[in-house]
Structures are given as structure tokens and as C-alpha cells.
Scaffold this motif. Structure first.
Motif, PDB file in Angstrom:
ATOM      1  N   SER A 336      35.525  41.645  38.530  1.00  0.00           N
ATOM      2  CA  SER A 336      36.097  42.615  39.471  1.00  0.00           C
ATOM      3  C   SER A 336      35.493  43.941  39.131  1.00  0.00           C
ATOM      4  O   SER A 336      35.179  44.711  40.221  1.00  0.00           O
ATOM      5  CB  SER A 336      37.640  42.632  39.202  1.00  0.00           C
ATOM      6  N   LEU A 340      33.015  46.652  41.656  1.00  0.00           N
ATOM      7  CA  LEU A 340      33.464  47.842  41.879  1.00  0.00           C
ATOM      8  C   LEU A 340      32.127  49.033  41.389  1.00  0.00           C
ATOM      9  O   LEU A 340      32.238  50.172  41.774  1.00  0.00           O
ATOM     10  CB  LEU A 340      34.337  48.264  41.117  1.00  0.00           C
ATOM     11  N   PRO A 595      41.589  45.638  37.126  1.00  0.00           N
ATOM     12  CA  PRO A 595      41.045  46.143  38.396  1.00  0.00           C
ATOM     13  C   PRO A 595      41.858  45.146  39.671  1.00  0.00           C
ATOM     14  O   PRO A 595      42.075  45.576  40.478  1.00  0.00           O
ATOM     15  CB  PRO A 595      39.753  45.668  38.455  1.00  0.00           C
ATOM     16  N   GLU A 596      42.371  43.977  39.043  1.00  0.00           N
ATOM     17  CA  GLU A 596      43.049  43.266  40.131  1.00  0.00           C
ATOM     18  C   GLU A 596      44.334  43.595  40.679  1.00  0.00           C
ATOM     19  O   GLU A 596      44.932  43.474  41.507  1.00  0.00           O
ATOM     20  CB  GLU A 596      43.170  41.647  39.608  1.00  0.00           C
ATOM     21  N   GLU A 600      43.285  47.174  47.828  1.00  0.00           N
ATOM     22  CA  GLU A 600      41.990  47.131  48.719  1.00  0.00           C
ATOM     23  C   GLU A 600      41.468  48.543  49.016  1.00  0.00           C
ATOM     24  O   GLU A 600      40.248  48.857  48.678  1.00  0.00           O
ATOM     25  CB  GLU A 600      41.970  46.226  49.834  1.00  0.00           C
ATOM     26  N   LYS A 603      40.374  49.742  45.772  1.00  0.00           N
ATOM     27  CA  LYS A 603      38.994  49.463  45.383  1.00  0.00           C
ATOM     28  C   LYS A 603      37.870  50.090  45.886  1.00  0.00           C
ATOM     29  O   LYS A 603      36.956  50.318  45.385  1.00  0.00           O
ATOM     30  CB  LYS A 603      38.930  47.816  45.572  1.00  0.00           C
ATOM     31  N   THR A 606      37.494  53.566  44.672  1.00  0.00           N
ATOM     32  CA  THR A 606      36.677  53.228  43.338  1.00  0.00           C
ATOM     33  C   THR A 606      35.464  53.080  43.367  1.00  0.00           C
ATOM     34  O   THR A 606      34.479  53.679  42.803  1.00  0.00           O
ATOM     35  CB  THR A 606      37.592  52.219  42.733  1.00  0.00           C
ATOM     36  N   GLN A 607      34.989  51.967  44.325  1.00  0.00           N
ATOM     37  CA  GLN A 607      33.483  52.157  44.652  1.00  0.00           C
ATOM     38  C   GLN A 607      32.893  53.262  44.897  1.00  0.00           C
ATOM     39  O   GLN A 607      31.614  53.558  44.507  1.00  0.00           O
ATOM     40  CB  GLN A 607      33.224  50.888  45.968  1.00  0.00           C
TER      41      GLN A 607
END
Length: 765
Positions: A336, A340, A595-596, A600, A603, A606-607
Motif C-alpha cells: 500500500s 502511494l 494505509p488501508e 480512495e 490515497k 497522499t500520492q
């Protein structure tokens, strides 16, 4: 009554081509500061001046214009009648006095510095003190320390042994220092110094920065300001017990710094040499910011392992799973985090112990074997997962500690610090105990913890070295009865011996210093470590204050700053992800969560945030820090920025920490930019990818940004708004588009802007 009037006529006279140095004086200088010492052979060493740089041919002018202090430079008990003693020794015949005179002075170039060595000898006893001043030639930093030795027939007892002593003239003096508690370490405190004494100390011997830090700033001309005013800064490079004391009288202020002598009297044998820790000091005419930037450069170049190497973005497993580590869970977290954009995964506590499984904090320390029930594929399986997911692997250790519930304690109870005829004291979980690092066998064992892991798993890139206890029992089974008072000193000599062996064999291994959170943030430990864990408190709001305090003396590259869950595990506070990232991105960015558990949308943000940090990482980790609006002075807003050495790029942060209707928010003036350059502002992490803030892509001169500033009123609209922005050199339109793609905005609500120098002729709109 007669009136006497003195009339001074100031004339400008031609300066002679050569001037003889002032008789008997020693000049110790950095690029912008100087110390003057009176070191006439056969007389007492005297301290005369510390301040702006003085050239050798100007020494006599300093004395003509200002008589200086001319006080003992290293006052000793018995002959420095009106001074605080920096050294107190008891000779075998019971005489408690020293009478030191200058015997020899040497000044020699060493790497990037000039080392001044002043040898002093007692008039009667064969007792020698060497005082050292190491003046760096590219940074305004001077280190001082002392070596004590003697050739008396019997041992001499050292009852006090400070590293350094210096004076400033009494005025409107204020002190800035760090104080706190677990979860709130290194909080900035400032106060006016009045007659009496101000003491900063530690007595537990190990976790030495949880309550206070061996560092301070002294403003000598009024309340300390960020970018103007005369400030002295000092820090003791020691990871054990310490004492910093300011003794304030009507006309002067004495500063002494060194190991805390309480319970640490040292029996110095004949021909043995006792060396004190280094005390580092700097002098700034540009306020607290100047002191901080000097410490940061000094740390990166000389006092931090791998200080010139960018730090990876990591995920630590602790707040994600705590002790519940297992093979599948670790693989999932690595997968995960890699998705990211993460670079390093660190498995925290809970991975070891077979006879006693490490499922809680009350067992297994010292039993550094992989728990096969939790990790059937072992460390090999975890490294294979890291390779599969294209990230690095690291793990947590606590090698200085054990538990009474452990195989190590069952086999070697004599390896534990304990007091004779007293019950054993325990710490965390009611079973934690401390290994006796004065014992060479224990030193070998602690070294073997890392050596065995690295021998079997050389792919390990990182280790978090924790220490969740102070020294609980004041006793060593190894030290002889007449030297039990050496415990605090010998423990850290043993620890340093272990760390030197580790660094010699594994120079590339990344090490983090942790001690129940931020309990080991000091320059005694940092030469062996790459970074420190700033605090167990990962709440972003409190981290604004924590990281602000730490930044006074320690650089961003060493400051681990992690994004944790939206409901913080320490405070229970809910904070927006953007705000959490913006705060963490002002240090060494990491994550401390599962992270899970992220949505979405989180995430995706975060990316973008991780990608943005990779773009600004060199500025944050190697740039010059400018603190703009202090959260301690303005309770609603805080702001800071980092500027690249070339002044072509900078990263600007602003945080809103509370919100009221009709709230007044100050404009913020940037600093450190080139007033002649134009900068493009780029929103680094907008909450919505396609909706950057109103400053995005604006081009503003450095002069306007520094003199007029930017209005935060319309940018920081709600509580926990933040802004992060960037600026860097743009050559043409194509590169501008790339920069716009790579730099986005930040947290909720903080502002994070990247400002980039624009060449006017290469950009058209």
C-alpha cells in the motif's frame, strides 16, 4: 560646585600597514564572531570578549573602546574567589583548591577549523588542564571542551568538571530554552533573566531531552526577535545528565555548561585523562534565526550522520498495527505504501521473542530472535516483500534494555543496572530494566544485536534505536565500589564505544535515535545517528509547536515528522489530512498509520503530497530556515519557510490553528529571498487537484514578498487550513508546466507554496 566636562574629539587616522597583536591575547575567530582571551604565560587565563568578529590588528582598539571583562576564563574552586567554579578537584592530601596558570598556547589548522589549545598548570601540584577552542572557518560555530590530567601519586577526585564558561555584559537579557514532558517535548519557553540563577538540567542519565534540552539562546538586547538582535546560542553535545547555569549579577552574566556533577564525582587516577563533552556556541546579529541557521549548517556538515544525503519517505508500522505484526500484514502495508509513492518501510515493535513472545511491552527485550509464529518467513520474507514492492526495509530495536520476563535476564541477571541490597526497579510495563553498558561484555552484546541482524540480513537499510526508560537504579555490578559515582559517565562512554563500532562496520546503515519519543534530541548522540524521533505525539496541531521548538537548534533533515490517523492516537483530535501533511512536510516526511484505512480520496491526495515533497525535499532538508509567524506569539496562525542556498527556490508554509468570526490574521512577510528576482508561486498540495489557491502561478518579486508580504486573510479561511507553496527557477514555458504539474498545494488549512525564481525574458503570459 564645579562641573567637569569630558570632550572627546574623534579623528580618522591612517591605519599602519602592520600592527603588533595585543600583548598576551589570543584571538579565536569564525567568519563573523570572535573570542578574545588573555593568555599571558605564568598568569591566570582570562576571558575578555565574545561578539562580532575582531581582526588581530583591532584587538587593542576593542580594549581602548571597551575594557572587556578580564575575568577568569575557566574559574576553579579556591582561587577564583568571586566566580562560579567550573572545576573543583580534591587532591589526595585533602586540599580542595587549584591555582592554574597559563603554560603554553598553540593554534593549529584542523579540517575546516582552527584549533586553539591552552595548557594550564597548577603552581604547586602536578595537575594540568588543557582548554580547547575549535573555531570553524565556514560557519559561525565555536566548540570548547577541557581535558584534565595529573601526575600526583594518588587519585584526585573531580567534584565539578564543566566543558565551558563564558560571560556577557548584563543588560536586558532574555533566555529562550526548551522544556516539556512526554508527548510535549521541546516546547519553546522565553523569559527575562533577573538577578539570581537560571538552571537547565537533567539527572536521569539517559532520556535527557524529555523535560529539558541542553541548549539555549540568550538575547542580550531585549526580548528575543526572530531576525534582528544580538543572540548567543549554546548547546552541550552530551546525551547523559547535564547542567547549564546562568548566574546573573548586577553587571555581568556567567554561563557554565557541562556534565551534571550531582552523583557523578569522578576519581581521576594518576596519568589518566578526563575529557569533557563539547560545548558549542554561536553568536548572531540577526536574531534567533541566525543562531538556528548556524546550528543547522554545523549539524548537517559535522554533527549528523549522512548530513548531506536526502532522507527517504518512510512508513512506520507502530500506530498502524502496534504489536500485532505478522507476515501478511507487513506485506500489505509495504504494498500500500509503495503504491502511494513511499520509499522505506519500518517494522516497529513486536517482531521478536520465542520463549516469551513480544505481544505487549512487558516482555522479551533482549531476546532478539524473530518470532516464527508471527513471521514464519522471517526477516528474509519481509525483505523479499520489500524488494517485490520496490521499497527499502527497516526495523525497530531497543538494544540497551531488557525485561525481567526474558531469556536474557534469566541468563545474565548480572548485566542489569541494580543497587546492591535494594530491590530491582522496573519501568515500562512493570518489567523493563536497563543493561549495564559500563560492562565491556554488555557492550559486546549490544553491538551484536545490530551486528547479527546486519550479518544475516545486509539488505536492512534502517534501524529505529529506541530507549523507553531512564536509568532506574543507580548501581553497576561491574564498576568497583569506589567508582560507583562514575556510572552516568561510564554508561555513555560504553554506549559511544558501541556506536563507534557500529558506524565503523556499517557506515551506510540509517539510524534513528528514539527515547520514548523525543528523549534523545541532542548533539551527543546525533553524530552516530541520521535523525531523531521528535515525539510520540503525532497530533499535527501539537506538532506545529513541537517542531517549532526543535527547529531552534536542530535541522529539518534530522526531524522525523509523520502523518498519522485522522483521529490522533495520542490526543483524540480529528484533523484534516491536508493539515497533517503540511505539518509533516516541514521536516523529514513519513507516515505512522495503516494505509488501508484511508479512503480512495485520501490515497489520491497522499500520492500528490508525497510527489510534491519529493520535489521540494532538497530545499526542506538542506535549505535555510526562516521562521515567520510564531505559534507561541500568535495563537491562531503560524508560518515558516525554507530557502535554497542559491535563493532560486523556496518553500513557504502557513497554518491556521483556530478560527473565529471577524478574526484578524496578519499578513506574512517572507524572508531569505533575493529582492532582485521574481518568483512564481505554486500551490503544492491543493485539497482538490484542479482547484489551487488564488496565489497559484502568480509572479511576485522577492522585494514585494519580503517587504509587503502576502495576505493570509482570504487564504486561511477555516480552522486547520494550511498552505504550502514553492518557488524555483523556471527556464521556459515547458518547464513551467512541468513545475506546475510537480508542485501542488497543501493541508486543510495550511498553505504550502513553492516559489520559483522566474527569468523575465523566458516567460510569457
Amino acid at each position: 560646585m564645579r562641573k567637569f566636562i569630558c570632550l572627546f574629539v574623534i579623528c580618522f587616522l591612517p591605519i599602519a600597514t602592520t600592527l603588533r597583536a595585543w600583548e598576551g591575547n589570543v584571538l579565536v575567530s569564525t567568519p563573523n564572531t570572535s573570542i578574545i582571551l588573555s593568555a599571558t604565560e605564568g598568569q591566570q587565563l582570562r576571558f575578555s570578549y565574545f561578539g562580532e568578529r575582531v581582526e588581530e590588528d583591532q584587538i587593542h582598539q576593542v580594549f581602548d573602546a571597551w575594557t572587556g571583562f578580564h575575568r577568569p576564563a575557566y574559574p576553579v574552586f579556591g582561587t577564583s574567589t568571586y566566580e562560579i567554579s567550573a572545576l573543583h578537584a580534591v587532591h589526595a592530601d585533602g586540599n580542595q583548591t587549584l591555582d592554574l596558570i597559563v603554560d603554553q598556547v598553540e593554534q593549529n589548522p584542523v579540517k575546516d577549523a582552527v584549533l586553539t589549545t591552552i595548557t594550564m598548570k597548577d603552581r604547586i601540584y602536578p595537575f594540568t588542564v588543557k582548554m580547547y577552542y575549535k573555531a570553524y572557518q565556514h560557519i559561525d560555530m565555536i566548540e570548547t571542551w577541557v581535558e584534565v590530567s595529573h601526575k600526583e601519586k594518588k587519585a584526585v577526585v573531580l567534584k565539578r568538571f564543566d566543558s565551558g564558561h563564558f560571560l556577557i555584559r548584563r543588560g536586558d537579557v532574555w533566555i529562550s530554552s526548551l522544556h516539556g514532558h512526554w508527548g510535549a517535548e521541546n516546547m519553546l519557553e522565553e523569559e527575562k533573566l533577573t538577578n539570581g540563577q537560571k538552571v537547565i538540567s537533567n539527572k536521569d542519565g539517559m532520556v535527557n531531552t524529555e523535560t529539558d534540552n541542553p541548549s539555549f539562546m540568550l538575547s542580550i538586547d531585549g526580548k528575543p526577535q526572530e531576525e534582528y538582535g544580538h543572540i548567543l546560542g549554546g548547546t552541550l553535545a552530551w546525551t547523559g545528565n547535564y547542567l547549564l547555569k546562568m548566574d546573573i549579577t548586577n553587571t555581568k552574566l556567567n554561563i557554565i555548561a557541562g556534565i551534571n556533577e550531582e552523583n557523578s564525582h569522578y576519581k581521576l587516577e594518576s596519568k589518566e585523562t578526563f575529557k569533557t563533552p563539547e560545548f558549542a556556541m554561536t553568536y548572531s546579529t540577526s536574531g534567533k534565526g541566525g543562531v538556528s541557521r548556524a546550528f543547522h549548517r554545523w549539524a548537517r556538515m559535522y554533527k549528523l550522520s549522512h548530513g548531506n544525503v536526502e532522507r527517504d519517505i518512510l512508513l512506520n508500522s507502530w500506530e498502524g498495527v502496534y504489536f500485532k505484526v505478522n507476515q501478511e500484514g507487513m506485506d500489505q502495508m509495504m504494498k500500500s505504501f509503495s503504491a502511494l509513492g513511499g520509499e522505506l518501510f519500518v517494522m516497529d515493535d513486536g517482531w521478536f521473542g520465542n520463549k516469551y513472545s513480544r505481544d505487549r511491552g512487558d516482555s522479551s527485550l533482549g531476546d532478539w530472535t524473530v518470532n516464527k509464529k508471527k513471521l514464519p518467513l522471517g526477516i528474509e520474507g519481509l525483505i523479499a516483500s520489500a524488494k517485490k514492492h520496490k521499497i527499502k526495509f527497516g526495523l525497530w530495536i531497543e538494544p540497551e534494555m531488557s525485561n525481567t520476563k526474558s531469556e536474557l535476564f534469566e541468563k545474565h541477571p548480572e548485566w542489569i543496572l541494580q543497587c546492591k541490597n535494594r530491590p530491582l526497579s522496573t519501568g515500562r510495563g512493570g518489567t523493563q530494566i536497563v543493561l549495564d553498558l559500563t560492562n565491556p561484555e554488555v557492550q559486546d552484546f549490544v553491538f551484536s544485536v545490530i551486528d547479527n541482524l546486519m550479518t544475516h540480513y545486509p539488505e536492512i537499510a534502517y534501524m529505529k534505536w529506541d530507549a523507553n526508560s531512564c536509568m532506574l537504579d543507580y548501581g553497576s555490578p561491574y564498576l568497583p565500589k569506589e567508582k560507583q559515582s562514575h556510572l552516568y559517565i561510564e554508561y555513555h562512554r560504553g554506549l559511544n564505544n558501541v556506536l563507534e563500532r557500529i558506524r565503523a562496520k556499517y557506515p551506510q546503515l540509517i539510524l534513528q535515535a528514539c527515547a520514548g519519543g523525543g528523549g534523545r534530541i541532542n548533539y551527543g548522540i546525533l553524530p552516530y545517528f541520521d535523525e531523531f524521533w521528535t515525539s510520540d505525539d503525532t497530533d499535527a496541531l501539537q506538532r506545529v509547536y513541537l517542531q517549532w521548538g526543535v527547529s531552534c537548534f536542530y535541522p529539518a533533515i534530522a526531524m522525523a515528522a509523520h502523518v498519522s490517523a485522522d483521529k490522533n492516537h495520542q490526543t483524540g483530535r480529528y484533523l484534516p489530512l491536508k493539515f497533517r501533511f503540511d505539518v509533516a512536510m516541514s521536516g523529514r516526511l513519513g507516515m505512522e498509520m495503516q494505509p488501508e484505512d484511508m479512503t480512495e480520496a485520501d490515497k489520491e491526495f497522499t500520492q500528490r503530497a508525497i510527489q510534491a515533497y519529493k520535489g521540494i525535499r532538497p530545499i526542506v532538508q538542506f535549505g535555510d530556515l526562516y521562521r515567520l509567524i510564531s505559534p507561541y506569539e500568535n495563537k491562531g496562525v503560524a508560518s515558516l519557510m525554507y530557502v535554497a542556498p542559491e535563493k532560486d527556490r523556496a518553500v513557504f508554509y502557513a497554518y491556521k490553528m483556530n478560527h473565529f468570526i471577524n478574526m484578524t490574521i496578519p499578513n506574512v512577510k517572507m524572508n531569505g529571498l533575493d529582492p532582485q528576482k521574481k518568483y512564481q508561486l505554486i500551490d503544492l498540495t491543493p485539497l482538490s487537484k484542479n482547484k489551487p489557491c488564488s496565489l497559484h502561478n502568480k509572479i511576485i518579486s522577492g522585494k514585494i514578498l519580503m517587504e509587503k508580504g502576502i495576505a493570509l486573510q482570504t487564504l486561511l479561511k477555516n480552522e486547520y487550513y494550511s498552505l504550502r507553496a514553492s518557488r524555483s527557477k523556471i527556464i521556459n514555458k515547458k518547464l513551467m508546466k512541468m513545475a506546475t504539474k510537480n508542485f501542488s498545494w497543501s493541508s486543510a488549512f495550511s498553505i504550502l507554496l513553492c516559489t520559483q525564481n522566474i527569468k523575465k525574458e523566458s516567460v510569457s503570459f
